[in-house]
Scaffold this active site. Structure first.
Site, mmCIF file in Angstrom:
data_model
loop_
_atom_site.group_PDB
_atom_site.id
_atom_site.type_symbol
_atom_site.label_atom_id
_atom_site.label_comp_id
_atom_site.label_asym_id
_atom_site.label_seq_id
_atom_site.Cartn_x
_atom_site.Cartn_y
_atom_site.Cartn_z
ATOM 1 N N ILE A 85 -5.435 11.805 1.463
ATOM 2 C CA ILE A 85 -6.458 11.172 2.287
ATOM 3 C C ILE A 85 -6.346 9.662 2.151
ATOM 4 C CG2 ILE A 85 -8.935 10.983 2.731
ATOM 5 C CD1 ILE A 85 -9.143 13.702 1.105
ATOM 6 N N CYS A 86 -6.185 9.007 3.269
ATOM 7 C CA CYS A 86 -6.111 7.549 3.298
ATOM 8 C C CYS A 86 -7.533 7.027 3.529
ATOM 9 C CB CYS A 86 -5.173 7.105 4.425
ATOM 10 S SG CYS A 86 -4.962 5.318 4.535
ATOM 11 N N LEU A 87 -8.214 6.735 2.437
ATOM 12 C CA LEU A 87 -9.614 6.303 2.495
ATOM 13 C C LEU A 87 -9.808 5.254 1.411
ATOM 14 C CD1 LEU A 87 -12.503 6.777 3.636
ATOM 15 C CD2 LEU A 87 -12.784 8.530 1.877
#
Length: 184
Positions: free
Chosen positions: A123-125
């Site tokens: 997850i790119c967060l």
């Protein structure tokens, strides 16, 4: 096994998660030492990108430096089975019964389609990286990710998904993500 340095904080977070019963979020599994969690996340059925029958499971692994450092978080493929005996305190434990009759397979989860979720579950967060703060918690993470899914209107992966997945480390914390947009 030695307890985590901040075990009391993690225990407090765990108890809050169990007591608060967050809508659409279910704690499915955890280790005894409270360093590994699996959550089932339901997406708002008004969102047309995701089917109401789709299952999404989020793995959260507490790092040794938590809460100063963010945990390892990613979506996983998980085959969830519910033990009805465990849920029914009144159930008679008759040895003549077939134990498999009390198990219900919920189903195999998927990795959700989202412009910030890679097909390997990473997850790119920014909350999971540079924007992490010790004031954040496990609850903050699951609510943020559920909100991210609920607000999604694109049925697509990140633009570099194929290349990223090909070379990505197993642990998403060892990745330096390139943020393609700020629309999360």
């Amino acid at each position: 096994m030695a307890k985590h340095l901040f075990y009391r904080r993690i225990l407090k977070e765990y108890k809050a998660l169990v007591e608060n019963k967050l809508p659409g979020i279910t704690l499915v599994k955890h280790t005894e030492d409270l360093t590994d969690f699996v959550f089932r996340i339901k997406v708002n059925h008004a969102n047309h990108i995701y089917s109401q029958s789709d299952l999404y499971h989020l793995s959260i692994r507490i790092t040794p430096d938590y809460p100063v450092d963010s945990p390892q978080v990613q979506f996983i493929l998980f085959n969830e089975v519910i033990d009805l005996d465990a849920e029914d305190d009144e159930h008679d434990n008759d040895e003549d019964e077939d134990e498999d009759d009390d198990l219900i397979e919920v189903g195999q989860s998927k990795i959700p389609m989202h412009p910030h979720i890679y097909s390997n579950g990473h997850i790119c967060l920014n909350l999971l990286g540079e924007d992490w703060s010790p004031a954040c918690s496990i609850e903050t993470i699951v609510l943020s990710i559920q909100s991210m899914l609920n607000s999604n209107d694109k049925n697509e992966r990140p633009p570099d998904d194929v290349n990223y997945v090909k070379y990505a480390p197993v642990n998403p914390k060892k990745t330096t993500f390139v943020y393609h947009d700020d629309a999360v």
